[in-house]
Design a protein around this motif. Structure first.
Motif, mmCIF file in Angstrom:
data_model
loop_
_atom_site.group_PDB
_atom_site.id
_atom_site.type_symbol
_atom_site.label_atom_id
_atom_site.label_comp_id
_atom_site.label_asym_id
_atom_site.label_seq_id
_atom_site.Cartn_x
_atom_site.Cartn_y
_atom_site.Cartn_z
ATOM 1 N N LEU A 170 0.834 -1.201 0.000
ATOM 2 C CA LEU A 170 0.000 0.000 0.000
ATOM 3 C C LEU A 170 0.871 1.253 0.000
ATOM 4 C CD1 LEU A 170 -2.720 -1.194 2.520
ATOM 5 C CD2 LEU A 170 -3.106 -0.650 0.101
ATOM 6 N N MET A 171 1.939 1.234 0.802
ATOM 7 C CA MET A 171 2.809 2.415 0.885
ATOM 8 C C MET A 171 3.471 2.722 -0.453
ATOM 9 S SD MET A 171 4.397 1.898 4.658
ATOM 10 C CE MET A 171 5.420 3.321 4.641
ATOM 11 N N ALA B 251 -2.997 -6.368 -9.326
ATOM 12 C CA ALA B 251 -1.629 -6.172 -8.818
ATOM 13 C C ALA B 251 -1.599 -6.413 -7.309
ATOM 14 C CB ALA B 251 -1.134 -4.761 -9.137
ATOM 15 N N PHE B 252 -2.628 -5.941 -6.603
ATOM 16 C CA PHE B 252 -2.640 -6.105 -5.144
ATOM 17 C C PHE B 252 -2.795 -7.583 -4.782
ATOM 18 C CE2 PHE B 252 -4.604 -5.798 -0.867
ATOM 19 C CZ PHE B 252 -3.583 -5.092 -0.253
ATOM 20 N N GLN B 253 -3.658 -8.263 -5.500
ATOM 21 C CA GLN B 253 -3.873 -9.690 -5.238
ATOM 22 C C GLN B 253 -2.574 -10.469 -5.489
ATOM 23 O OE1 GLN B 253 -6.532 -11.621 -4.164
ATOM 24 N NE2 GLN B 253 -5.149 -13.352 -4.380
ATOM 25 N N LEU B 254 -1.895 -10.122 -6.575
ATOM 26 C CA LEU B 254 -0.665 -10.845 -6.922
ATOM 27 C C LEU B 254 0.431 -10.584 -5.887
ATOM 28 C CD1 LEU B 254 0.595 -12.563 -9.278
ATOM 29 C CD2 LEU B 254 1.559 -10.422 -10.124
ATOM 30 N N ALA B 255 0.568 -9.302 -5.464
ATOM 31 C CA ALA B 255 1.680 -8.943 -4.585
ATOM 32 C C ALA B 255 1.377 -9.230 -3.118
ATOM 33 C CB ALA B 255 2.011 -7.459 -4.763
ATOM 34 N N ALA B 256 0.118 -9.027 -2.710
ATOM 35 C CA ALA B 256 -0.184 -9.134 -1.269
ATOM 36 C C ALA B 256 -1.042 -10.354 -0.948
ATOM 37 C CB ALA B 256 -0.883 -7.861 -0.804
ATOM 38 N N ALA B 257 -1.504 -11.064 -1.988
ATOM 39 C CA ALA B 257 -2.323 -12.271 -1.824
ATOM 40 C C ALA B 257 -3.610 -11.997 -1.034
ATOM 41 C CB ALA B 257 -1.513 -13.393 -1.159
ATOM 42 N N HIS B 258 -4.182 -10.804 -1.223
ATOM 43 C CA HIS B 258 -5.436 -10.440 -0.540
ATOM 44 C C HIS B 258 -6.243 -9.516 -1.436
ATOM 45 C CE1 HIS B 258 -4.882 -11.966 3.500
ATOM 46 N NE2 HIS B 258 -3.633 -11.554 3.480
ATOM 47 N N GLU B 259 -7.536 -9.382 -1.114
ATOM 48 C CA GLU B 259 -8.356 -8.321 -1.709
ATOM 49 C C GLU B 259 -8.260 -7.119 -0.769
ATOM 50 O OE1 GLU B 259 -9.795 -8.629 -4.574
ATOM 51 O OE2 GLU B 259 -9.364 -10.765 -4.783
ATOM 52 N N PHE B 260 -8.448 -5.903 -1.313
ATOM 53 C CA PHE B 260 -8.394 -4.714 -0.451
ATOM 54 C C PHE B 260 -9.378 -4.847 0.724
ATOM 55 C CE2 PHE B 260 -7.239 -2.777 -4.648
ATOM 56 C CZ PHE B 260 -5.951 -2.442 -4.313
ATOM 57 N N GLU B 261 -10.589 -5.333 0.398
ATOM 58 C CA GLU B 261 -11.639 -5.385 1.421
ATOM 59 C C GLU B 261 -11.290 -6.341 2.564
ATOM 60 O OE1 GLU B 261 -12.126 -5.266 -1.781
ATOM 61 O OE2 GLU B 261 -13.435 -3.539 -2.116
ATOM 62 N N ASP B 262 -10.393 -7.323 2.300
ATOM 63 C CA ASP B 262 -10.020 -8.278 3.363
ATOM 64 C C ASP B 262 -9.105 -7.630 4.401
ATOM 65 O OD1 ASP B 262 -11.217 -10.148 1.801
ATOM 66 O OD2 ASP B 262 -9.330 -10.943 0.969
#
Ligand SMILES: C[S@@+](CC[C@H](N)C(=O)[O-])C[C@H]1O[C@@H](n2cnc3c(N)ncnc32)[C@H](O)[C@@H]1O
Ligand code: SF4
Length: 385
Positions: free
Chosen positions: A318-319, A332-343
């Motif tokens: 996020l930063m 991109a977020f799912q690939l890098a952080a393995a989560h959805e934003f809402e999770d």
């Protein structure tokens, strides 16, 4: 075999001709540098990491520093060849070298191009001789302009850096200087506000009251005029401090900002590596002598190789990603952080920042608005508190 995963390579050259008083990068002034020794050590550390990272597709190689334009061009050629030997290179692999615009270095631009460098990033810093003197630079305005012109005739892609929000710099003076920079026709510009870093000569001088940097409202006005002028000339910001003609963004830095994988070679270099077990944060020994000794003893100078926990990873994605004008896409977020934003984002905090017009979220992803980008540190603190 699965498709190779993308990887960027960062190679750190830790030496400079002199130390600029504002700079807290890992850079050192050495009386002599044994170039063949350094080449062999960098090659050894590259092999060490290559053995752990099979089946990768190299999208970028970045020689940073320090002043990598002081590296022997043959060293950069050997490293590029070694990267190509260890992995496959993407079709349009970006190979960047940071260069200082002294005449000595400009004289070697052709050798760096022959070595395989296809993008030059030049540390111009200012187009004003008094400001260059204040910044302790070893070049003047004329040399800087000539280096940019020469680089443009040799390299397929170029960029240059300027430092603004300098002491006593007015909006009018910066508008004139930036207009001059834009008139040079760059495809990419990095425009940094001067920051006073702890431990530098500027830190002590600033504390003594030798000079003052622009207060927050003037800093904000300088930032605004930067956005407007660059946008008008076809170089919108794609990141807080980086502007490009669409399509000329720095692919290497986009890997950092979108949470991609990169391996860091050389003293003090950092890396982020996804492996089967976890995502690892790596860090090499920062001191040149200590790093060389470690490489001689065991083939690498790694001082940290740590699996990142999920919360830390989410935070860093996020930063980095919210620095981008387009923010983070859901993919991109799912690939890098393995989560959805809402999770992972606390709904009330997120809602407050959206209602205040600092963040936007939709089917595409999460991004900061113009107002959010100006105060991104505060927005991140409120989001991640
Ligand atoms: C690794 S340094 C530059 C490489 C090269 N040695 C040079 O000086 O041109 C990357 C960039 O960071 C920026 N920079 C470094 N320290 C800074 C500071 N304290 N405030 C603002 N920008 C800074 C400069 O624009 C510099 O070109
Ligand atoms: S700004 Fe560049 S040349 Fe100056 S000390 Fe830092 S890395 Fe070296």
């Amino acid at each position: 075999m699965t498709a190779p995963r993308d990887l960027a390579v960062y190679i750190h050259w830790p030496f400079c001709l002199s130390k600029c008083p504002y700079c807290d990068f890992n850079s050192h002034v050495a009386e002599t540098v044994d170039h063949s020794h350094w080449r062999d050590a960098l090659l050894a550390e590259l092999s060490h990491y290559a053995a752990q990272l099979p089946n990768r597709n190299i999208v970028s190689i970045f020689f940073g520093g320090g002043t990598p334009s002081l590296m022997a061009p043959a060293t950069s050629a050997a490293l590029i060849d070694a990267v190509a030997g260890h992995w496959s290179l993407a079709d349009h692999v970006e190979i960047t070298l940071e260069a200082n615009p002294t005449s000595v270095e400009a004289g070697r631009f052709r050798d760096f191009r022959a070595a395989g460098i296809n993008r030059l990033s030049i540390g111009v810093q200012a187009l004003d001789d008094a400001a260059l003197g204040f910044l302790g630079r070893g070049h003047d305005r004329t040399q800087a302009i000539e280096a940019v012109r020469l680089a443009g005739s040799i390299f397929p892609r170029t960029s240059f850096d300027l430092i603004y929000a300098r002491p006593e710099q007015t909006v009018e003076a910066w508008t004139k200087e930036l207009s001059e920079a834009l008139a040079m026709g760059p495809e990419h510009l990095s425009l940094y506000q001067l920051t006073i870093e702890r431990g530098t000569p500027f830190y002590a001088a600033h504390r003594r009251g030798d000079f003052q940097i622009p207060a927050e409202d003037l800093g904000g006005a300088l930032y605004e005029v930067t956005q407007e002028l660059c946008e008008k000339r076809g170089l919108p910001a794609y990141e807080i401090s980086n502007h490009a003609r669409p399509g000329s963004e720095c692919r290497h830095n986009l890997v950092y900002w979108t949470g991609g994988d990169y391996v860091g070679i050389g003293p003090g270099a950092h890396g982020r590596l996804s492996m089967a077990e976890a995502i690892f944060a790596t860090e090499q020994i920062p001191g040149p002598a200590g790093w060389l000794d470690a490489v001689a003893a065991k083939g690498h100078g790694t001082r940290k190789f740590e699996a990142l926990d999920a919360a830390t990873r989410v935070e860093e994605i996020l930063m980095m990603g919210l620095r981008l004008r387009d923010g983070l896409t859901r993919d991109a977020f799912q690939l890098a952080a393995a989560h959805e934003f809402e999770d992972v984002l606390e709904p009330r905090r997120l809602r407050r920042l959206i209602d205040a017009n600092y963040l936007e979220i939709d089917a595409r992803g999460l991004r900061a608005t113009g107002d959010g980008l100006i105060r991104l540190n505060a927005v991140l603190a409120a989001l991640l508190a």
